[in-house]
Design an enzyme around this catalytic site. Structure first.
Site, PDB file in Angstrom:
ATOM      1  N   CYS A  11      -2.812   5.964  -2.207  1.00 19.75           N
ATOM      2  CA  CYS A  11      -3.800   5.275  -3.101  1.00 19.75           C
ATOM      3  C   CYS A  11      -3.568   6.051  -4.268  1.00 19.75           C
ATOM      4  O   CYS A  11      -4.171   7.076  -4.422  1.00 19.75           O
ATOM      5  CB  CYS A  11      -5.470   4.730  -2.314  1.00 19.75           C
ATOM      6  SG  CYS A  11      -5.505   3.437  -4.168  1.00 19.75           S
ATOM      7  N   ASP A  26       1.167  -1.283  -0.188  1.00 19.16           N
ATOM      8  CA  ASP A  26      -0.139   0.212  -0.167  1.00 19.16           C
ATOM      9  C   ASP A  26       0.754   1.298   0.257  1.00 19.16           C
ATOM     10  O   ASP A  26       0.974   1.879  -0.914  1.00 19.16           O
ATOM     11  CB  ASP A  26      -0.788   0.445   1.135  1.00 19.16           C
ATOM     12  CG  ASP A  26      -2.119   1.056   0.542  1.00 19.16           C
ATOM     13  OD1 ASP A  26      -2.410   1.453  -0.147  1.00 19.16           O
ATOM     14  OD2 ASP A  26      -3.073   1.140   1.918  1.00 19.16           O
TER      15      ASP A  26
END
Ligand code: HMG
Ligand code: MG
Length: 309
Positions: free
Chosen positions: A247, A23
């Site tokens: 993100c 991530d």
């Protein structure tokens, strides 16, 4: 009853799932070399992290930073007992993940249609259909399947998200065969009351012991949200060393809760993680230097200052 007495009634161990190598690094403008990624994963396992998201077998057109997942998984030193997982969006990704020898497969969708479309270019229902062959292969290989639900506390395109929308996706992931599901606050907008509401709702479909909190710290709420979820009985949380991440498909979303900050709070509450905080601080310094910027972990900065560093 105080939160501390509530905590004393539940299990005293908490699982910390490290998501920095996936991530975190998926969002870096300057891609990190494979060798540095491998060193990052190895330092994290040596620090005692029991579960590490190490790669994503997604389209390199969409996320070029994750294109070397097979090389990373092929070069790390597998520590016995550590679960090395990877994100898989479709059957093609699953074949690559199997070849690379993952321990756990993570299928990922969203609680909002707009985010699903931007992130994986399909509707929520279509994403579940794509996961069916992935789930069959996981079952055939005896691999654990985990589900992750983005935008469970708010969407950058649709705004507030109703807990019922999250519950519906949890239900579909359970039907697929997911042994656990992450409630992810992709853009970090959640606050503790909303976190308790969504976990309470989700726990009607899947027990709290099989739900995890994945909080991004965009609005500085992540630790408070962990505490709120702990109070309910959640005992698995995601974080990234040095607070890496964000993100690519959620503008303005900052990193995950920093692993150092999470460990500092959990250990302060007397909860066991099996992770060596100082080793994670050192790992955070290593990766921050490699990326050429300061760690966003407050605890890491404070511990370093206390050491006179
Ligand atoms: P698409 O463009 O709709 O589908 O992408 P496609 O089938 O037309 O594929 C496009 C190209 O990618 C093709 O190549 C395929 O062959 C290739 P081309 O012919 O153009 O050269 N391709 C693949 N290559 C390697 N591995 C694969 C694969 N699949 C197709 N598995 C797709 C659909 C789902 C593939 C794409 O949208 C995608 O990869 N999305 C991933 C996005 C992503 O990784 N986002 C970040 C992770 S999610 C996240 O961070 C949230 C989380 O942390 C929780 C939270 O905080 O919310 C988990
Ligand atoms: Mg995330």
């Amino acid at each position: 009853m105080s939160i501390l007495s509530e905590l004393a009634r539940g299990p005293q161990s908490v699982e910390v799932v490290e998501v920095g190598p996936r991530d975190g690094l998926q969002n870096e403008a300057t891609p990190l070399s494979t060798a540095l990624k491998v060193e990052l994963v190895d330092r994290l396992s040596t620090a005692g992290l029991p579960a590490i998201e190490a790669a994503a077998f997604v389209s390199p057109r969409w996320v070029p930073q994750m294109a070397d997942g097979a090389e990373v998984l092929g070069a790390i030193q597998r520590r016995p007992g550590v679960v090395y997982s990877a994100l898989v969006p479709n059957e093609r990704g699953m074949q690559a993940a199997l070849q690379a020898g993952v321990d756990e497969v993570v299928v990922f969708s969203a609680a909002s249609e707009s985010f699903a479309r931007r992130n994986i270019n399909c509707s929520i229902a279509e994403s579940i259909a794509r996961f069916e062959p992935v789930a069959r292969l996981a079952q055939a290989q005896g691999l654990r399947l985990r589900g992750s639900i983005s935008c469970s506390l708010g969407c950058p395109y649709e705004g507030p998200v109703a807990p019922a929308a999250v519950v519906e996706v949890v239900r579909r992931m359970v039907d697929l065969g997911c042994h656990s599901v992450d409630i992810a606050d992709t853009i970090g907008v959640g606050t503790p009351g909303a976190v308790q509401q969504v976990f309470e709702a989700a726990s009607r479909v899947l027990p709290l012991a099989r739900l995890a909190g994945h909080f991004h710290d965009t609005y500085g709420q992540a630790l408070a949200n962990v505490l709120a979820a702990l109070e309910l009985g959640v005992r698995s949380f995601h974080s990234s060393v040095a607070g890496l991440g964000g993100c690519p498909f959620a503008r303005g979303a900052t990193g995950n809760l920093a692993t150092e900050d999470l460990l500092y709070m959990l250990h302060g509450l007397g909860l066991r993680t099996g992770v060596d905080l100082q080793a994670v601080v050192d790992c955070g310094e290593f990766i921050s230097a490699a990326l050429g910027r300061a760690s966003s972990s407050r605890a890491a900065r404070a511990l370093r200052a206390a050491r006179g560093g």
